[in-house]
Design a protein around this motif. Structure first.
Motif, PDB file in Angstrom:
ATOM      1  N   SER A 155       2.856 -31.608 -15.947  1.00  0.00           N
ATOM      2  CA  SER A 155       2.890 -31.623 -14.557  1.00  0.00           C
ATOM      3  C   SER A 155       1.601 -32.077 -13.960  1.00  0.00           C
ATOM      4  CB  SER A 155       3.327 -30.576 -13.778  1.00  0.00           C
ATOM      5  OG  SER A 155       4.709 -29.853 -14.506  1.00  0.00           O
ATOM      6  N   PHE A 156       0.515 -31.707 -14.551  1.00  0.00           N
ATOM      7  CA  PHE A 156      -0.851 -32.034 -14.063  1.00  0.00           C
ATOM      8  C   PHE A 156      -1.234 -33.415 -14.218  1.00  0.00           C
ATOM      9  CE2 PHE A 156      -5.591 -31.636 -13.274  1.00  0.00           C
ATOM     10  CZ  PHE A 156      -5.678 -30.769 -12.288  1.00  0.00           C
ATOM     11  N   VAL A 157      -0.874 -33.618 -15.376  1.00  0.00           N
ATOM     12  CA  VAL A 157      -1.188 -35.107 -15.811  1.00  0.00           C
ATOM     13  C   VAL A 157      -0.375 -36.099 -14.999  1.00  0.00           C
ATOM     14  CG1 VAL A 157      -0.946 -36.914 -17.638  1.00  0.00           C
ATOM     15  CG2 VAL A 157      -1.928 -34.631 -18.070  1.00  0.00           C
ATOM     16  N   LEU A 158       0.790 -35.909 -14.766  1.00  0.00           N
ATOM     17  CA  LEU A 158       1.664 -36.773 -13.848  1.00  0.00           C
ATOM     18  C   LEU A 158       1.106 -36.839 -12.420  1.00  0.00           C
ATOM     19  CD1 LEU A 158       3.930 -38.406 -13.536  1.00  0.00           C
ATOM     20  CD2 LEU A 158       5.439 -36.389 -13.016  1.00  0.00           C
ATOM     21  N   ASN A 159       0.650 -35.417 -12.133  1.00  0.00           N
ATOM     22  CA  ASN A 159       0.170 -35.540 -10.647  1.00  0.00           C
ATOM     23  C   ASN A 159      -1.109 -36.398 -10.641  1.00  0.00           C
ATOM     24  OD1 ASN A 159       0.215 -34.272  -7.825  1.00  0.00           O
ATOM     25  ND2 ASN A 159      -1.885 -33.632  -8.310  1.00  0.00           N
ATOM     26  N   LEU A 201      -4.955 -42.084 -21.739  1.00  0.00           N
ATOM     27  CA  LEU A 201      -4.222 -40.818 -21.905  1.00  0.00           C
ATOM     28  C   LEU A 201      -3.240 -40.468 -20.885  1.00  0.00           C
ATOM     29  CD1 LEU A 201      -3.935 -37.962 -23.481  1.00  0.00           C
ATOM     30  CD2 LEU A 201      -5.774 -37.103 -21.890  1.00  0.00           C
ATOM     31  N   LEU A 202      -3.558 -40.608 -19.613  1.00  0.00           N
ATOM     32  CA  LEU A 202      -2.736 -40.221 -18.526  1.00  0.00           C
ATOM     33  C   LEU A 202      -1.213 -41.098 -18.557  1.00  0.00           C
ATOM     34  CD1 LEU A 202      -4.941 -40.206 -15.460  1.00  0.00           C
ATOM     35  CD2 LEU A 202      -4.067 -38.233 -16.923  1.00  0.00           C
ATOM     36  N   VAL A 203      -1.570 -42.497 -18.856  1.00  0.00           N
ATOM     37  CA  VAL A 203      -0.601 -43.363 -18.865  1.00  0.00           C
ATOM     38  C   VAL A 203       0.366 -43.195 -20.150  1.00  0.00           C
ATOM     39  CG1 VAL A 203       0.334 -45.674 -19.108  1.00  0.00           C
ATOM     40  CG2 VAL A 203      -1.382 -45.148 -17.436  1.00  0.00           C
ATOM     41  N   ALA A 204      -0.157 -42.700 -21.298  1.00  0.00           N
ATOM     42  CA  ALA A 204       0.527 -42.650 -22.479  1.00  0.00           C
ATOM     43  C   ALA A 204       1.543 -41.357 -22.285  1.00  0.00           C
ATOM     44  CB  ALA A 204      -0.401 -42.483 -23.659  1.00  0.00           C
ATOM     45  N   VAL A 205       0.841 -40.168 -21.992  1.00  0.00           N
ATOM     46  CA  VAL A 205       1.603 -39.026 -21.707  1.00  0.00           C
ATOM     47  C   VAL A 205       2.728 -39.148 -20.757  1.00  0.00           C
ATOM     48  CG1 VAL A 205       1.840 -36.597 -20.927  1.00  0.00           C
ATOM     49  CG2 VAL A 205      -0.484 -37.276 -22.208  1.00  0.00           C
ATOM     50  N   VAL A 206       2.562 -39.722 -19.627  1.00  0.00           N
ATOM     51  CA  VAL A 206       3.731 -39.844 -18.685  1.00  0.00           C
ATOM     52  C   VAL A 206       4.656 -40.813 -18.967  1.00  0.00           C
ATOM     53  CG1 VAL A 206       4.108 -40.636 -16.315  1.00  0.00           C
ATOM     54  CG2 VAL A 206       2.201 -39.041 -16.640  1.00  0.00           C
ATOM     55  N   GLY A 207       4.152 -42.029 -19.666  1.00  0.00           N
ATOM     56  CA  GLY A 207       5.052 -43.077 -20.373  1.00  0.00           C
ATOM     57  C   GLY A 207       6.031 -42.454 -21.363  1.00  0.00           C
ATOM     58  N   VAL A 208       5.563 -41.840 -22.193  1.00  0.00           N
ATOM     59  CA  VAL A 208       6.566 -41.218 -23.297  1.00  0.00           C
ATOM     60  C   VAL A 208       7.494 -40.127 -22.635  1.00  0.00           C
ATOM     61  CG1 VAL A 208       5.050 -41.900 -25.267  1.00  0.00           C
ATOM     62  CG2 VAL A 208       5.042 -39.521 -24.193  1.00  0.00           C
ATOM     63  N   VAL A 209       6.944 -39.227 -21.660  1.00  0.00           N
ATOM     64  CA  VAL A 209       7.868 -38.347 -21.331  1.00  0.00           C
ATOM     65  C   VAL A 209       8.997 -39.095 -20.349  1.00  0.00           C
ATOM     66  CG1 VAL A 209       7.987 -36.492 -19.454  1.00  0.00           C
ATOM     67  CG2 VAL A 209       6.360 -36.591 -21.019  1.00  0.00           C
ATOM     68  N   LEU A 222      10.073 -42.276 -20.871  1.00  0.00           N
ATOM     69  CA  LEU A 222      10.950 -42.834 -21.769  1.00  0.00           C
ATOM     70  C   LEU A 222      11.804 -41.733 -22.303  1.00  0.00           C
ATOM     71  CD1 LEU A 222      10.690 -45.954 -22.812  1.00  0.00           C
ATOM     72  CD2 LEU A 222       9.643 -44.694 -25.052  1.00  0.00           C
ATOM     73  N   GLY A 223      11.686 -40.606 -22.760  1.00  0.00           N
ATOM     74  CA  GLY A 223      12.627 -39.684 -23.501  1.00  0.00           C
ATOM     75  C   GLY A 223      13.470 -39.189 -22.371  1.00  0.00           C
ATOM     76  N   LEU A 224      13.121 -38.946 -21.247  1.00  0.00           N
ATOM     77  CA  LEU A 224      14.253 -38.647 -20.058  1.00  0.00           C
ATOM     78  C   LEU A 224      15.020 -39.689 -19.772  1.00  0.00           C
ATOM     79  CD1 LEU A 224      11.777 -36.771 -17.303  1.00  0.00           C
ATOM     80  CD2 LEU A 224      13.572 -35.643 -18.974  1.00  0.00           C
ATOM     81  N   PHE A 225      14.749 -41.051 -19.787  1.00  0.00           N
ATOM     82  CA  PHE A 225      15.469 -42.028 -19.580  1.00  0.00           C
ATOM     83  C   PHE A 225      16.617 -42.219 -20.687  1.00  0.00           C
ATOM     84  CE2 PHE A 225      16.556 -46.431 -20.702  1.00  0.00           C
ATOM     85  CZ  PHE A 225      16.943 -47.159 -19.538  1.00  0.00           C
ATOM     86  N   LEU A 241       6.664 -52.864 -21.761  1.00  0.00           N
ATOM     87  CA  LEU A 241       6.028 -54.201 -21.249  1.00  0.00           C
ATOM     88  C   LEU A 241       6.112 -54.604 -19.679  1.00  0.00           C
ATOM     89  CD1 LEU A 241       6.732 -56.673 -24.431  1.00  0.00           C
ATOM     90  CD2 LEU A 241       4.639 -55.394 -23.962  1.00  0.00           C
ATOM     91  N   GLY A 242       7.120 -53.812 -19.277  1.00  0.00           N
ATOM     92  CA  GLY A 242       7.575 -54.211 -17.928  1.00  0.00           C
ATOM     93  C   GLY A 242       6.939 -53.312 -16.888  1.00  0.00           C
ATOM     94  N   VAL A 243       6.860 -51.861 -17.470  1.00  0.00           N
ATOM     95  CA  VAL A 243       6.438 -50.770 -16.739  1.00  0.00           C
ATOM     96  C   VAL A 243       5.244 -50.077 -16.949  1.00  0.00           C
ATOM     97  CG1 VAL A 243       6.970 -48.486 -15.726  1.00  0.00           C
ATOM     98  CG2 VAL A 243       8.824 -50.012 -15.987  1.00  0.00           C
ATOM     99  N   ILE A 244       4.854 -49.680 -18.202  1.00  0.00           N
ATOM    100  CA  ILE A 244       3.769 -49.035 -18.506  1.00  0.00           C
ATOM    101  C   ILE A 244       2.547 -49.882 -18.587  1.00  0.00           C
ATOM    102  CG2 ILE A 244       2.740 -47.543 -20.455  1.00  0.00           C
ATOM    103  CD1 ILE A 244       5.366 -46.725 -21.198  1.00  0.00           C
TER     104      ILE A 244
END
Length: 522
Positions: free
Chosen positions: A188-192, A213-221, A223-226, A254-257
């Protein structure tokens, strides 16, 4: 009847809290002590709910709630960061530390309120303590935070609430309440932070290493939810679904992250990454060495599975076998910490993204490797992997990496802190790579005297403390940047307390122990 192991674990946490605040006592110390006392009482309400099956979500069963040790991690990290940056004269990060501490307290208090709210009959004493702790924290926030900082704290709390409702529903039995507080609070803190920095991009400001780090953590989360939502309507085990999985991963990557990362660092992420990885000859040597170690780890997995096929009676890997990976991780991190910490930072981020992506492939049974990964990794499961996800290897990576990622570089002159603080980046290596490994190996093979209320042994704990002291001596020899300034008594106290916590905690020690050791070193 109160659990003896939980009482001792709580006592150790209280000692650590007082150990930290004995050096600097201020208004936040009152908040931390009040939070610890109410979390101690609320913890037993969570334990009772878990035993009776009255919790809102399904939590991991082979452990207590772990609310007290988890509740204190983020507030203490914020407080020690505030003090370090204050002494360095970096006002921005001093304020950032205050926000981190306040956020941790509010999120922990929220989790306690949930336990109190769903406990029947209503626990009067715990309600009073929770109200007092909440009043102290809110009063302190009112006189410490600006309006924008209060809004930031509430944003993280809101993200935490929604993430908890989604992930704890989708991933039953993967976390205890304490582990959920640490993991989901961190996400939550990383996403904010990522949203905040994306909306306030200033060209040329900020280190690209931090943004990765910020983009990688939010990106994989995300991706998993999607894919979790998508595979509700599709069978994930078919070739068509698997092709769609790989195609959508490429599209989202390639299109978002990548565009998101480009906006933050103001340059092509792939070109920057390649230039960064091969910038010096030392980095090339480190990458080649790490590739060899990764191949060795894969070799251990394949060898143990081949051995299982020939020995039909043996279904699970032994404790000693699982600790092979701890030794490999130590051999990976120590050269990186000595020779190039920035490369280690990026390599750990990339490795985290790969681990989580492979776990998605295993969990969703994505062809052609999903079923193979399920078979290979099932040998290394233990009682902590009771949910649908296998998280122990990811926790091991996080435990080793978090001290590197959370190291307050802007507040550290010449890239290192003074005294015991110089060992902060080595917290994961000492607590998990050396201490936990030696304790498990020696305790399971030669231990006879058990700590009261646990399966851990006195011999394992004492050997772990001794091994960590030897490791500190070796770090002093090989890493010239480390200067302890005669802080040996504090180092011994820190290592001893964290080793005792390892003996009594039922939480994921790979995640909890490095953070507490980092707090005490800082």
């Amino acid at each position: 009847m109160l659990n003896k192991a939980v009482l001792v674990e709580s006592l150790i946490v209280f000692v650590i809290v007082l150990f930290v605040h004995a050096l600097v006592w201020d208004r936040y110390s009152w908040c931390a002590v009040a939070l610890a006392v109410q979390a101690f009482y609320a913890q037993f309400k969570w334990d009772r709910l878990l035993q009776l099956g009255g919790a809102v979500f399904q939590f991991r069963t082979a452990a207590n709630s772990g609310l007290l040790p988890a509740s204190m991690v983020i507030p203490l990290l914020g407080i020690v960061m505030k003090e370090r940056c204050k002494s360095a004269g970096i006002v921005y990060f001093e304020r950032f530390g205050i926000v981190v501490a306040s956020t941790g307290m509010v999120v922990a208090l929220f989790l306690s309120v949930i336990a109190v709210g769903i406990t029947k009959p209503v626990p009067t004493n715990t309600c009073i303590l929770t109200g007092v702790a909440g009043s102290v924290i809110i009063y302190t926030m009112k006189h410490s935070l600006t309006v924008s900082e209060v809004i930031e704290v509430l944003e993280v709390l809101l993200i935490f609430v929604y993430l908890s409702m989604i992930l704890l529903y989708l991933l039953p039995r993967c976390f205890t309440p304490g582990e959920a507080l640490l993991v989901l609070g961190g996400i939550s803190f990383v996403l904010n932070q990522l949203i905040k920095r994306s909306l306030n991009v200033v060209e040329g400001r900020g280190d690209p290493v931090d943004f990765f780090l910020l983009v990688a953590v939010v990106g994989v989360v995300l991706l998993g939810l999607f894919f979790t939502v998508l595979f509700i309507f599709m069978d994930s085990g078919t070739w068509i679904s698997s092709m769609f999985f790989h195609m959508m991963t490429a599209v989202l990557g390639l299109g978002v992250i990548m565009p998101w990362l480009y906006r933050l660092i103001q340059r092509n992420p792939l070109f920057w990454l390649l230039q960064f990885l091969f910038q010096t000859q030392t980095r090339v040597y480190l990458l080649a060495y790490w590739t060899f170690l990764a191949a060795s780890a894969c070799g251990v997995v394949f060898y143990q599975n081949a051995k299982r096929s020939s020995e039909s009676k043996k279904h699970q890997a032994s404790t000693v076998t699982r600790k092979y990976f701890h030794f490999i991780v130590v051999a990976t991190y120590v050269p990186g910490l000595i020779y190039d910490r920035q490369l280690l930072y990026i390599a750990a981020v990339l490795c985290l993204a790969v681990f989580i992506f492979l776990e998605y492939i295993r969990y969703f049974r994505i062809k052609p490797f999903g079923q193979t990964l399920r078979h290979l990794l099932s040998l290394f499961l233990d009682e902590r992997d009771s949910g649908p996800l296998i998280l122990t290897h990811i926790y091991l990576l996080l435990g080793m990496s978090l001290p590197v990622w959370l190291f307050p570089r802007p507040c550290a002159p010449k890239g290192t802190l003074s005294g015991a603080g110089a060992l902060v980046p080595y917290s994961g290596v000492l607590a998990v790579g050396v201490g936990d490994t030696i304790a498990s190996v020696f305790g399971s093979t030669m231990g006879e005297i058990k700590w009261p209320g646990t399966k851990k042994t006195f011999e394992g704990t004492m050997t772990a403390i001794f091994a960590q002291i030897i490791a500190v001596a070796l770090i002093l020899i090989f890493d010239s940047s480390v200067n302890l300034n005669s802080s040996y008594a504090r180092i011994l106290a820190s290592v001893s307390l964290v080793s005792l916590l390892e003996a009594y905690t039922t939480q994921i020690d790979n995640l909890l122990l490095p953070l507490y050791l980092q707090i005490m070193f800082m």
